[in-house]
Design an enzyme around this catalytic site. Structure first.
Site, PDB file in Angstrom:
ATOM      1  N   ASN A   1     -63.695  56.843 -33.097  1.00 44.47           N
ATOM      2  CA  ASN A   1     -63.935  58.282 -33.271  1.00 44.47           C
ATOM      3  C   ASN A   1     -64.302  58.481 -34.737  1.00 44.47           C
ATOM      4  O   ASN A   1     -63.429  58.463 -35.602  1.00 44.47           O
ATOM      5  CB  ASN A   1     -62.665  59.067 -32.904  1.00 44.47           C
ATOM      6  CG  ASN A   1     -62.788  60.540 -33.250  1.00 44.47           C
ATOM      7  OD1 ASN A   1     -63.885  61.045 -33.505  1.00 44.47           O
ATOM      8  ND2 ASN A   1     -61.656  61.239 -33.268  1.00 44.47           N
TER       9      ASN A   1
ATOM     10  N   LYS B   1     -65.246  61.060 -36.186  1.00 41.29           N
ATOM     11  CA  LYS B   1     -64.973  62.420 -36.671  1.00 41.29           C
ATOM     12  C   LYS B   1     -66.193  62.925 -37.464  1.00 41.29           C
ATOM     13  O   LYS B   1     -67.319  62.577 -37.134  1.00 41.29           O
ATOM     14  CB  LYS B   1     -63.700  62.443 -37.515  1.00 41.29           C
ATOM     15  CG  LYS B   1     -62.518  61.770 -36.821  1.00 41.29           C
ATOM     16  CD  LYS B   1     -61.208  62.113 -37.445  1.00 41.29           C
ATOM     17  CE  LYS B   1     -60.123  61.261 -36.823  1.00 41.29           C
ATOM     18  NZ  LYS B   1     -58.803  61.783 -37.037  1.00 41.29           N
TER      19      LYS B   1
ATOM     20  N   HIS C   1     -59.075  66.567 -28.350  1.00 43.49           N
ATOM     21  CA  HIS C   1     -58.508  65.904 -29.528  1.00 43.49           C
ATOM     22  C   HIS C   1     -57.583  66.896 -30.238  1.00 43.49           C
ATOM     23  O   HIS C   1     -57.859  68.098 -30.270  1.00 43.49           O
ATOM     24  CB  HIS C   1     -59.629  65.445 -30.468  1.00 43.49           C
ATOM     25  CG  HIS C   1     -59.129  64.529 -31.541  1.00 43.49           C
ATOM     26  ND1 HIS C   1     -58.496  65.000 -32.665  1.00 43.49           N
ATOM     27  CD2 HIS C   1     -59.150  63.177 -31.650  1.00 43.49           C
ATOM     28  CE1 HIS C   1     -58.149  63.967 -33.421  1.00 43.49           C
ATOM     29  NE2 HIS C   1     -58.530  62.852 -32.832  1.00 43.49           N
TER      30      HIS C   1
ATOM     31  N   GLU D   1     -57.212  67.607 -33.192  1.00 41.58           N
ATOM     32  CA  GLU D   1     -57.869  68.411 -34.242  1.00 41.58           C
ATOM     33  C   GLU D   1     -58.607  69.599 -33.623  1.00 41.58           C
ATOM     34  O   GLU D   1     -58.664  70.673 -34.218  1.00 41.58           O
ATOM     35  CB  GLU D   1     -58.801  67.509 -35.071  1.00 41.58           C
ATOM     36  CG  GLU D   1     -57.983  66.559 -35.950  1.00 41.58           C
ATOM     37  CD  GLU D   1     -58.663  65.248 -36.305  1.00 41.58           C
ATOM     38  OE1 GLU D   1     -59.883  65.117 -36.090  1.00 41.58           O
ATOM     39  OE2 GLU D   1     -57.956  64.341 -36.792  1.00 41.58           O
TER      40      GLU D   1
ATOM     41  N   GLU E   1     -52.288  60.305 -28.012  1.00 40.18           N
ATOM     42  CA  GLU E   1     -52.401  60.344 -29.466  1.00 40.18           C
ATOM     43  C   GLU E   1     -51.301  61.245 -30.042  1.00 40.18           C
ATOM     44  O   GLU E   1     -51.488  62.472 -30.121  1.00 40.18           O
ATOM     45  CB  GLU E   1     -53.762  60.899 -29.880  1.00 40.18           C
ATOM     46  CG  GLU E   1     -54.918  60.035 -29.459  1.00 40.18           C
ATOM     47  CD  GLU E   1     -56.088  60.160 -30.434  1.00 40.18           C
ATOM     48  OE1 GLU E   1     -56.557  59.122 -30.903  1.00 40.18           O
ATOM     49  OE2 GLU E   1     -56.501  61.289 -30.747  1.00 40.18           O
TER      50      GLU E   1
ATOM     51  N   GLY F   1     -54.105  59.780 -38.486  1.00 43.03           N
ATOM     52  CA  GLY F   1     -54.566  59.844 -39.870  1.00 43.03           C
ATOM     53  C   GLY F   1     -53.435  59.835 -40.889  1.00 43.03           C
ATOM     54  O   GLY F   1     -53.658  60.107 -42.064  1.00 43.03           O
TER      55      GLY F   1
ATOM     56  N   SER G   1     -53.370  55.959 -36.075  1.00 38.09           N
ATOM     57  CA  SER G   1     -53.201  54.953 -37.126  1.00 38.09           C
ATOM     58  C   SER G   1     -53.195  53.521 -36.591  1.00 38.09           C
ATOM     59  O   SER G   1     -52.437  52.675 -37.047  1.00 38.09           O
ATOM     60  CB  SER G   1     -51.936  55.240 -37.942  1.00 38.09           C
ATOM     61  OG  SER G   1     -52.065  56.490 -38.623  1.00 38.09           O
TER      62      SER G   1
HETATM   63  C1  PEP Z   1     -58.128  59.890 -33.997  1.00 35.23           C
HETATM   64  O1  PEP Z   1     -58.610  60.741 -34.712  1.00 35.23           O
HETATM   65  O2  PEP Z   1     -58.367  59.920 -32.794  1.00 35.23           O
HETATM   66  C2  PEP Z   1     -57.262  58.881 -34.599  1.00 35.23           C
HETATM   67  C3  PEP Z   1     -56.538  58.154 -33.801  1.00 35.23           C
HETATM   68  O3  PEP Z   1     -57.273  58.789 -35.978  1.00 35.23           O
HETATM   69  P1  PEP Z   1     -56.576  57.641 -36.859  1.00 35.23           P
HETATM   70  O4  PEP Z   1     -56.862  56.306 -36.201  1.00 35.23           O
HETATM   71  O5  PEP Z   1     -57.196  57.753 -38.206  1.00 35.23           O
HETATM   72  O6  PEP Z   1     -55.112  57.930 -36.870  1.00 35.23           O
END
Ligand code: PEP
Length: 246
Positions: free
Chosen positions: A9, A11, A93, A95, A164, A170, A208
């Site tokens: 992803n 972003k 997601h 976000e 998630e 993040g 992460s």
């Molecule tokens: C994501 O945005 O879907 C995500 C898992 O981000 P990160 O791997 O940076 O935690």
């Protein structure tokens, strides 16, 4: 036997030169044992499609509208993603849920719009830190998934689910393999009860994931790969994560 899937992803990151370098590195690192895809910002879809066409690396969008077409300035429809050759689209997601006030019902409608155009929705669910600490994790993810299951009805088995935990996205703070496995097992049981073939559906973990923790996470019985944010932007890291998916 479920085939593993790793999805990057991106972003709101990237540039044409950086994307070209990253995609060339991914293509050059094949073959992978599992499936690999990148979900890129809309303006880069056509170029990504041209670069990846003919390879086994898939691409997708990071969101889509619940509407087919119309006066929805700034939105992109699932049909447009399909025209760009997208195999996947991320919906729900955290976000989007947090910054764009997306509700469970809207996420479900987006998932339905995607499937109607032949694009597989990657439906994200996950609890906040406060919800985890209040012991609400299972109730939250089940509620989020339930909305999509009901909307998709007999097509529910066609989605991909991504667990998630919001507190892990993040932040560098990953769920332990045991924490993630526990929630994945709950989600799989819910999918199985609804579709009768939850054992065949893919549930990704995101939050992460890094080159050094991917293999342990992916070794859990109900973790079928990952949705990768930050580490998907660095070729060596993303490739290592793709290789950990076996
Ligand atoms: C994501 O945005 O879907 C995500 C898992 O981000 P990160 O791997 O940076 O935690």
């Amino acid at each position: 036997m479920r085939r593993k899937l790793v999805v990057g992803n991106w972003k709101m990151h990237g540039s044409r030169p950086a994307n070209a370098e990253l995609l060339a590195a991914i293509l050059g690192a094949r073959p992978f044992q599992g499936d690999v895809a990148v979900c890129v910002p809309f303006p880069y879809l056509a170029e990504t499609a041209a670069t990846l066409a003919g390879s086994d690396v898939r691409w997708g969008g990071q969101d889509c509208s619940a509407h087919d077409q119309g006066a929805y300035t700034g939105e992109v429809s699932a049909g447009m993603l399909a025209e760009c050759g997208c195999r996947y689209v991320i919906v729900g997601h955290s976000e989007r849920r947090a910054y764009h006030a997306e509700t469970d019902a809207l996420v479900a409608a987006k998932a339905q719009a995607a499937l109607a155009k032949g694009v597989t929705p990657i439906v994200c669910v996950g609890e906040t830190l406060a919800q985890r600490e209040a012991g609400e994790t299972e109730a939250v993810v089940k509620r989020q998934l339930s909305a999509v299951i009901h909307q998709l009805a007999h097509c529910a088995g066609e989605m991909v689910v991504a667990y998630e935990p919001v507190w892990a996205i993040g932040t560098g703070r990953t769920a332990t393999p045991e924490q993630a496995q526990h929630v994945h097992a709950v989600l799989r049981a819910q999918l199985h009860a609804a579709t009768g073939h939850g054992d065949k559906m893919r549930i990704l973990y995101g939050g992460s994931v890094k080159a050094d923790n991917a293999a342990t996470l992916f070794a859990q019985p109900d973790i079928d790969g990952g949705l990768i944010g930050g580490a998907a932007l660095k070729a060596a890291d993303f490739i290592a994560i793709c290789r950990a998916a076996r």
